[in-house]
Design a protein around this motif. Sequence first.
Motif, PDB file in Angstrom:
ATOM      1  N   ILE A 216       0.842  -1.198   0.000  1.00  0.00           N
ATOM      2  CA  ILE A 216       0.000   0.000   0.000  1.00  0.00           C
ATOM      3  C   ILE A 216       0.877   1.248   0.000  1.00  0.00           C
ATOM      4  CG2 ILE A 216      -1.699   1.313   1.319  1.00  0.00           C
ATOM      5  CD1 ILE A 216      -2.836  -1.129  -0.090  1.00  0.00           C
ATOM      6  N   TYR A 217       1.972   1.201   0.768  1.00  0.00           N
ATOM      7  CA  TYR A 217       2.872   2.350   0.873  1.00  0.00           C
ATOM      8  C   TYR A 217       3.494   2.686  -0.480  1.00  0.00           C
ATOM      9  CZ  TYR A 217       6.739   5.222   2.660  1.00  0.00           C
ATOM     10  OH  TYR A 217       7.629   6.240   2.905  1.00  0.00           O
ATOM     11  N   SER A 218       3.956   1.668  -1.184  1.00  0.00           N
ATOM     12  CA  SER A 218       4.682   1.917  -2.431  1.00  0.00           C
ATOM     13  C   SER A 218       3.759   2.148  -3.619  1.00  0.00           C
ATOM     14  CB  SER A 218       5.625   0.743  -2.731  1.00  0.00           C
ATOM     15  OG  SER A 218       4.898  -0.464  -2.877  1.00  0.00           O
ATOM     16  N   GLU A 219       2.597   1.502  -3.627  1.00  0.00           N
ATOM     17  CA  GLU A 219       1.707   1.580  -4.779  1.00  0.00           C
ATOM     18  C   GLU A 219       0.532   2.524  -4.570  1.00  0.00           C
ATOM     19  OE1 GLU A 219       0.442  -2.314  -5.828  1.00  0.00           O
ATOM     20  OE2 GLU A 219       2.474  -3.093  -6.122  1.00  0.00           O
ATOM     21  N   GLY A 220       0.302   2.953  -3.323  1.00  0.00           N
ATOM     22  CA  GLY A 220      -0.891   3.733  -3.035  1.00  0.00           C
ATOM     23  C   GLY A 220      -2.091   2.812  -2.893  1.00  0.00           C
ATOM     24  N   GLY A 221      -3.277   3.390  -2.893  1.00  0.00           N
ATOM     25  CA  GLY A 221      -4.471   2.576  -2.800  1.00  0.00           C
ATOM     26  C   GLY A 221      -4.932   2.391  -1.364  1.00  0.00           C
ATOM     27  N   VAL A 222      -5.910   1.495  -1.197  1.00  0.00           N
ATOM     28  CA  VAL A 222      -6.559   1.260   0.086  1.00  0.00           C
ATOM     29  C   VAL A 222      -6.711  -0.239   0.287  1.00  0.00           C
ATOM     30  CG1 VAL A 222      -8.641   1.697   1.459  1.00  0.00           C
ATOM     31  CG2 VAL A 222      -7.843   3.429  -0.136  1.00  0.00           C
ATOM     32  N   ARG A 223      -6.613  -0.664   1.540  1.00  0.00           N
ATOM     33  CA  ARG A 223      -6.792  -2.084   1.862  1.00  0.00           C
ATOM     34  C   ARG A 223      -7.566  -2.206   3.170  1.00  0.00           C
ATOM     35  NH1 ARG A 223      -2.819  -7.271   1.915  1.00  0.00           N
ATOM     36  NH2 ARG A 223      -3.692  -8.347   3.727  1.00  0.00           N
ATOM     37  N   LEU A 224      -8.484  -3.176   3.220  1.00  0.00           N
ATOM     38  CA  LEU A 224      -9.304  -3.421   4.405  1.00  0.00           C
ATOM     39  C   LEU A 224      -9.046  -4.828   4.934  1.00  0.00           C
ATOM     40  CD1 LEU A 224     -11.694  -2.739   6.352  1.00  0.00           C
ATOM     41  CD2 LEU A 224     -13.215  -3.669   4.571  1.00  0.00           C
ATOM     42  N   ASP A 225      -8.776  -4.941   6.245  1.00  0.00           N
ATOM     43  CA  ASP A 225      -8.586  -6.239   6.899  1.00  0.00           C
ATOM     44  C   ASP A 225      -9.434  -6.304   8.160  1.00  0.00           C
ATOM     45  OD1 ASP A 225      -6.138  -7.650   5.502  1.00  0.00           O
ATOM     46  OD2 ASP A 225      -5.552  -5.553   5.746  1.00  0.00           O
ATOM     47  N   HIS A 226      -9.958  -7.499   8.467  1.00  0.00           N
ATOM     48  CA  HIS A 226     -10.554  -7.789   9.768  1.00  0.00           C
ATOM     49  C   HIS A 226      -9.524  -8.612  10.539  1.00  0.00           C
ATOM     50  CE1 HIS A 226     -15.024  -7.327   8.366  1.00  0.00           C
ATOM     51  NE2 HIS A 226     -14.248  -6.334   7.952  1.00  0.00           N
ATOM     52  N   ILE A 227      -9.281  -8.254  11.807  1.00  0.00           N
ATOM     53  CA  ILE A 227      -8.170  -8.844  12.552  1.00  0.00           C
ATOM     54  C   ILE A 227      -8.607  -9.245  13.958  1.00  0.00           C
ATOM     55  CG2 ILE A 227      -5.850  -8.419  13.494  1.00  0.00           C
ATOM     56  CD1 ILE A 227      -5.365  -6.516  11.169  1.00  0.00           C
ATOM     57  N   TYR A 228      -8.109 -10.396  14.398  1.00  0.00           N
ATOM     58  CA  TYR A 228      -8.258 -10.865  15.774  1.00  0.00           C
ATOM     59  C   TYR A 228      -6.856 -11.006  16.345  1.00  0.00           C
ATOM     60  CZ  TYR A 228      -9.016 -14.143  19.649  1.00  0.00           C
ATOM     61  OH  TYR A 228      -9.018 -14.753  20.879  1.00  0.00           O
ATOM     62  N   ALA A 229      -6.594 -10.324  17.466  1.00  0.00           N
ATOM     63  CA  ALA A 229      -5.243 -10.321  18.035  1.00  0.00           C
ATOM     64  C   ALA A 229      -5.317 -10.323  19.559  1.00  0.00           C
ATOM     65  CB  ALA A 229      -4.462  -9.099  17.546  1.00  0.00           C
ATOM     66  N   HIS A 230      -4.170 -10.555  20.179  1.00  0.00           N
ATOM     67  CA  HIS A 230      -4.023 -10.488  21.628  1.00  0.00           C
ATOM     68  C   HIS A 230      -3.029  -9.376  21.928  1.00  0.00           C
ATOM     69  CE1 HIS A 230      -5.944 -14.521  22.194  1.00  0.00           C
ATOM     70  NE2 HIS A 230      -5.449 -14.701  20.973  1.00  0.00           N
ATOM     71  N   LEU A 231      -3.492  -8.309  22.589  1.00  0.00           N
ATOM     72  CA  LEU A 231      -2.647  -7.141  22.813  1.00  0.00           C
ATOM     73  C   LEU A 231      -2.692  -6.725  24.281  1.00  0.00           C
ATOM     74  CD1 LEU A 231      -3.875  -5.059  19.741  1.00  0.00           C
ATOM     75  CD2 LEU A 231      -1.778  -6.415  19.886  1.00  0.00           C
ATOM     76  N   PRO A 232      -1.559  -6.316  24.844  1.00  0.00           N
ATOM     77  CA  PRO A 232      -1.559  -5.833  26.234  1.00  0.00           C
ATOM     78  C   PRO A 232      -2.244  -4.482  26.331  1.00  0.00           C
ATOM     79  CG  PRO A 232       0.592  -5.520  25.231  1.00  0.00           C
ATOM     80  CD  PRO A 232      -0.227  -6.287  24.236  1.00  0.00           C
ATOM     81  N   ARG A 233      -2.904  -4.228  27.467  1.00  0.00           N
ATOM     82  CA  ARG A 233      -3.491  -2.917  27.723  1.00  0.00           C
ATOM     83  C   ARG A 233      -2.493  -2.049  28.465  1.00  0.00           C
ATOM     84  NH1 ARG A 233      -8.877  -2.006  27.889  1.00  0.00           N
ATOM     85  NH2 ARG A 233      -8.122   0.147  27.773  1.00  0.00           N
ATOM     86  N   GLU A 234      -2.782  -0.765  28.596  1.00  0.00           N
ATOM     87  CA  GLU A 234      -1.874   0.153  29.266  1.00  0.00           C
ATOM     88  C   GLU A 234      -1.659  -0.209  30.726  1.00  0.00           C
ATOM     89  OE1 GLU A 234      -3.342   4.097  30.150  1.00  0.00           O
ATOM     90  OE2 GLU A 234      -5.363   3.510  29.595  1.00  0.00           O
ATOM     91  N   SER A 235      -2.647  -0.835  31.373  1.00  0.00           N
ATOM     92  CA  SER A 235      -2.562  -1.142  32.793  1.00  0.00           C
ATOM     93  C   SER A 235      -2.002  -2.526  33.083  1.00  0.00           C
ATOM     94  CB  SER A 235      -3.953  -1.011  33.429  1.00  0.00           C
ATOM     95  OG  SER A 235      -4.879  -1.876  32.759  1.00  0.00           O
TER      96      SER A 235
END
Length: 293
Positions: A216-235
């Motif tokens: 996307i960075y090099s060619e331009g355009g738009v991309r859409l993804d649905h994602i499931y992840a495990h991420l730490p919270r601030e606390s």
Amino acid sequence: MSKLTRNANVSVDMLRAFVTLAECLNLTRASETLKVTRQTVRRHITDLEEIKGEKLFTLHRHEYSLTQFGAESIPEAKSILRQIEGWSGSTNLARRSAKFLESAEYTDSDGRRFYSQQHSISTIAINGLPIMKAALAAWGNAQTQIEDPAMEVIRPYLVVYRKSAGGWICVEIGEKSAYAKWFGWAWSKSAIGRLSQEDNAGDDYNDFIAGAYARIYSEGGVRLDHIYAHLPRESSDDPVPVTFQRMLMGCVFPDETPALAVLVLMTNQFEINDMENNDLKPVPENLLMDFEI
């Protein structure tokens, strides 16, 4: 034996020698890591430099340093190796493609599974989240110019990156962005100016999250993804499962260099075919980003 030409084949061993030496900048440690002789590592680097027609390293008083060309070549070399490892089954990251849309699955060292599935941009017009629709309209009206007034409505929700030889540098985090909501505003501000891979999460995880950025960075355009992840919270450092939609938008800075704008919206509206939703916990109400702006 004649010198290699630029039409010669680059081997996996050459790429591994290049990436390993780039990481440790020490010939002995690189040879020990690869379980080959120092002469073998040197030969692979020399052969690769002859094929590419550019120096990858400089050597001064037995100390190696990457040249600018070498530093710029590292992300591509790592990406090629990860693709090879994916085909051979020796990586925790698996990518698949169907009907020109990509899906990925990543398993971390604790057995947690992460999923992503690319969706057609046309789905935003059909049943897209309100902020996603506003962002797509703003991007089109701004003609990709990140500083255009048309982008003002969506800028508070964006994270903006610039590409450097070392990786993706975060140059802006919106105060209303999912990153700020999830990690906290203090963390968000401290992330500005840092490389995205400085989280020490490993190449597979970083490729899972940012693998789509380069095109996307090099060619331009738009991309859409649905994602499931495990991420730490601030606390807490303990990862928490979360589902979100992510839109990547190729943009342009005022100096005409490329920019990458990332819009992440936490939502329970997602579709990932490869994952089972039986034990999925919904995103808390206070974090949902399904609202109008």
